[in-house]
Write a protein that holds these residues in place. Sequence first.
Motif, PDB file in Angstrom:
ATOM      1  N   ARG A 416       0.824  -1.210   0.000  1.00 39.39           N
ATOM      2  CA  ARG A 416       0.000   0.000   0.000  1.00 39.39           C
ATOM      3  C   ARG A 416       0.857   1.258   0.000  1.00 39.39           C
ATOM      4  O   ARG A 416       0.328   2.347   0.128  1.00 39.39           O
ATOM      5  CB  ARG A 416      -0.928  -0.002   1.223  1.00 39.39           C
ATOM      6  CG  ARG A 416      -1.859  -1.210   1.295  1.00 39.39           C
ATOM      7  CD  ARG A 416      -2.854  -1.242   0.157  1.00 39.39           C
ATOM      8  NE  ARG A 416      -3.781  -2.357   0.287  1.00 39.39           N
ATOM      9  CZ  ARG A 416      -3.803  -3.412  -0.519  1.00 39.39           C
ATOM     10  NH1 ARG A 416      -2.914  -3.510  -1.521  1.00 39.39           N
ATOM     11  NH2 ARG A 416      -4.677  -4.383  -0.355  1.00 39.39           N
ATOM     12  N   SER A 422       3.680   4.039   9.266  1.00 44.10           N
ATOM     13  CA  SER A 422       2.840   2.844   9.152  1.00 44.10           C
ATOM     14  C   SER A 422       2.946   1.955  10.381  1.00 44.10           C
ATOM     15  O   SER A 422       2.090   1.089  10.608  1.00 44.10           O
ATOM     16  CB  SER A 422       3.232   2.044   7.901  1.00 44.10           C
ATOM     17  OG  SER A 422       3.016   2.806   6.727  1.00 44.10           O
ATOM     18  N   THR A 466     -11.410  -7.915   3.308  1.00 46.04           N
ATOM     19  CA  THR A 466     -11.417  -6.541   2.781  1.00 46.04           C
ATOM     20  C   THR A 466     -10.007  -5.957   2.743  1.00 46.04           C
ATOM     21  O   THR A 466      -9.671  -5.176   1.845  1.00 46.04           O
ATOM     22  CB  THR A 466     -12.332  -5.641   3.633  1.00 46.04           C
ATOM     23  OG1 THR A 466     -11.792  -5.520   4.958  1.00 46.04           O
ATOM     24  CG2 THR A 466     -13.728  -6.200   3.704  1.00 46.04           C
ATOM     25  N   VAL A 470      -9.206  -4.793  -0.976  1.00 42.30           N
ATOM     26  CA  VAL A 470      -9.433  -3.356  -1.122  1.00 42.30           C
ATOM     27  C   VAL A 470      -8.087  -2.624  -1.069  1.00 42.30           C
ATOM     28  O   VAL A 470      -7.438  -2.611  -0.012  1.00 42.30           O
ATOM     29  CB  VAL A 470     -10.370  -2.825  -0.025  1.00 42.30           C
ATOM     30  CG1 VAL A 470     -10.546  -1.317  -0.164  1.00 42.30           C
ATOM     31  CG2 VAL A 470     -11.715  -3.537  -0.070  1.00 42.30           C
ATOM     32  N   PRO A 471      -7.641  -2.002  -2.153  1.00 44.42           N
ATOM     33  CA  PRO A 471      -6.334  -1.331  -2.184  1.00 44.42           C
ATOM     34  C   PRO A 471      -6.382   0.083  -1.629  1.00 44.42           C
ATOM     35  O   PRO A 471      -6.104   1.061  -2.333  1.00 44.42           O
ATOM     36  CB  PRO A 471      -5.981  -1.333  -3.677  1.00 44.42           C
ATOM     37  CG  PRO A 471      -7.305  -1.251  -4.359  1.00 44.42           C
ATOM     38  CD  PRO A 471      -8.290  -2.005  -3.490  1.00 44.42           C
ATOM     39  N   SER A 472      -6.736   0.200  -0.372  1.00 46.51           N
ATOM     40  CA  SER A 472      -6.839   1.512   0.259  1.00 46.51           C
ATOM     41  C   SER A 472      -6.075   1.487   1.575  1.00 46.51           C
ATOM     42  O   SER A 472      -6.325   0.613   2.429  1.00 46.51           O
ATOM     43  CB  SER A 472      -8.300   1.887   0.498  1.00 46.51           C
ATOM     44  OG  SER A 472      -8.400   3.045   1.291  1.00 46.51           O
ATOM     45  N   LEU A 473      -5.161   2.423   1.739  1.00 44.47           N
ATOM     46  CA  LEU A 473      -4.357   2.466   2.952  1.00 44.47           C
ATOM     47  C   LEU A 473      -5.223   2.737   4.180  1.00 44.47           C
ATOM     48  O   LEU A 473      -5.081   2.072   5.216  1.00 44.47           O
ATOM     49  CB  LEU A 473      -3.275   3.545   2.817  1.00 44.47           C
ATOM     50  CG  LEU A 473      -2.395   3.794   4.046  1.00 44.47           C
ATOM     51  CD1 LEU A 473      -1.622   2.546   4.415  1.00 44.47           C
ATOM     52  CD2 LEU A 473      -1.446   4.967   3.794  1.00 44.47           C
ATOM     53  N   ILE A 474      -6.127   3.697   4.076  1.00 45.45           N
ATOM     54  CA  ILE A 474      -6.973   4.057   5.220  1.00 45.45           C
ATOM     55  C   ILE A 474      -7.921   2.905   5.571  1.00 45.45           C
ATOM     56  O   ILE A 474      -8.089   2.551   6.743  1.00 45.45           O
ATOM     57  CB  ILE A 474      -7.761   5.342   4.910  1.00 45.45           C
ATOM     58  CG1 ILE A 474      -6.792   6.513   4.682  1.00 45.45           C
ATOM     59  CG2 ILE A 474      -8.743   5.656   6.027  1.00 45.45           C
ATOM     60  CD1 ILE A 474      -7.476   7.814   4.314  1.00 45.45           C
ATOM     61  N   GLU A 475      -8.547   2.323   4.528  1.00 43.16           N
ATOM     62  CA  GLU A 475      -9.475   1.210   4.792  1.00 43.16           C
ATOM     63  C   GLU A 475      -8.740   0.041   5.423  1.00 43.16           C
ATOM     64  O   GLU A 475      -9.254  -0.595   6.363  1.00 43.16           O
ATOM     65  CB  GLU A 475     -10.132   0.775   3.487  1.00 43.16           C
ATOM     66  CG  GLU A 475     -11.313  -0.199   3.670  1.00 43.16           C
ATOM     67  CD  GLU A 475     -10.881  -1.640   3.897  1.00 43.16           C
ATOM     68  OE1 GLU A 475     -11.671  -2.417   4.478  1.00 43.16           O
ATOM     69  OE2 GLU A 475      -9.760  -1.993   3.487  1.00 43.16           O
ATOM     70  N   ASN A 476      -7.549  -0.246   4.938  1.00 43.52           N
ATOM     71  CA  ASN A 476      -6.784  -1.357   5.497  1.00 43.52           C
ATOM     72  C   ASN A 476      -6.413  -1.104   6.957  1.00 43.52           C
ATOM     73  O   ASN A 476      -6.475  -2.021   7.793  1.00 43.52           O
ATOM     74  CB  ASN A 476      -5.513  -1.572   4.680  1.00 43.52           C
ATOM     75  CG  ASN A 476      -5.791  -2.151   3.301  1.00 43.52           C
ATOM     76  OD1 ASN A 476      -4.886  -2.280   2.473  1.00 43.52           O
ATOM     77  ND2 ASN A 476      -7.063  -2.496   3.016  1.00 43.52           N
TER      78      ASN A 476
END
Length: 567
Positions: A416, A422, A466, A470-476
């Motif tokens: 990501r 991180s 997910t 799902v390629p999203s830093l915030i969602e991950n």
Amino acid sequence: MAVTLDSDAHPVQSYAAHGGEEASLQEIHARRGLPPRLAGDKNLLRVLQESALDTDELASASSLDLPTLQTSERIRRRSDISRVRPLDAFNPKSEVEVYELPVLNENGLSTSTSVRDHGITFREDALALPGKGGDPEVAPSFPSSLAPSVLAEDETSSTAPAISAAQKAVYRRKSLMHFLALCFCTFSMGWNDGTTGPMLPRIQEHYHVNFAVVSLLFVFNTIGFISGAFANIYLTDQYGLGKVVLMGSVCQVISYIMLSPAGPFPLMCAGFVGIGFGLSLQNAHCNGFVASLKRSSRTKMGFLHGTYGLGALVSPLVATQFAKSNTHWSYHYLISMGLYVVNTLFMWYVFRGRPQQEIMEEEGETGIIENSAGSNKYKQVLGLKEVHVLSMFSLIYVGLEVTMGGWSVTYILETRHGNENSGYIASGFFGGLMLGRILLMWLNKKIGERLALFLYALLAIFTEVTVWVVPSLIENAVAVSFVGLLLGPMYPILMNHSTTILPRWLLTACMGYIAAVGLAGSALLPFLTGLLASKFGIASLQPFVVSMMSTLIVIWAIIPRARLVPT
């Protein structure tokens, strides 16, 4: 029961022996040797007729035979006798007569020769019961089919001594001190586990090693965990809880001293062996002690492991700052060393090197006396199949816990494209872990712990998927925190369930083995993750984690619900 009014009374023949002819009350009183003032009492006459005495056999009260009459008939006759009252019993002007009673020996039996009813036998094991007036009575040993059990007064009226309010306050204070000491110890363990994730990329860079080589740290950590598990059984029998947790804490201090100078990589591996050994000893007794409590054990177990999540939450916040430095990154282990110095002092101040039974009795709990009848405790623990099933669940769960907290940071960095901040994702995961163990206790009680674990596992799998797709830093980052929330209650539920299917006198040894195997999983699964990452890339983390979560569901389904065991 025969009633003798005078020890010198002569045997008389029953009224029925006179051919059944009617006699006056005076004649009956004359035969019986009763006082004249009882003449005219028809109720007494009827009782004397029915309880006529046989003069053919003479014996002491200790050799009376059991009547052939029914128990209900004997009880009725005795009640009739108790209702007999002299006619002038309530006359204040009546003269009080004094009767000489037979002398009783030490067994409460009459030594005088008295008459007995035909067919009545009193055995020598009859109980001497105090009568209502303070005089002892001889109670026959009735067969169980004829009469209820007869208990001595001291057996029926004895009660446990009441605990004063001051003593209860002392128990509460001691209990709180013991629990806080164990919570601080568990907090330190969480601190250690939360450190590895943010420090792992810096260790790789400093020693110029790949995923497979750096994963050797987990392998040597496993060696320490397993050796500590087997040593714990012997050390506990020899020294007890107080000394063993002290040994584990001192071992931690020495290990962090070895890690702080960032010496050669083999020295770091040796330090991880010592860390694993010390953690194994402390983890076994923290879980075993709380699980052995009879008051609020399940609630305390949730808070105990909640403090583990708190330590794992705070540690990455500090470790991330040190990981940013190229030269002083290893100084983070000095903070860990100082934390365990405090832990060592706390363990000594609270437990004073005493065994678990003595510590539990200090807070008003009943200590568990372990069975030491010459049997091999190693064989007993390893011979329980439930222990191995619970250990397998613990291995995968704790391995997942550390894998998520450790490798998720690397996953976010590489897939990501996260930055040096991180490392805070590990704090989010362990923060969710802490909150789940405390905030979801009400749901565990409402729907049942067994069903709750199935629910948490299914939701955790869905949330982890997910992160995978799902390629999203915030969602991950948010999803990883929710995975921690859902995984959090599982370990306390496992430990609580262990108390229902394992023998209580082997509980500490079994808990130590289960916890040690779990800690071995905290090294084994991250090591396997490192091997997969070195061959397939760090993207292999998510399918591996999902498969392990699915395995947890299968193992939980085959764990016995409960069974009766010796306590």
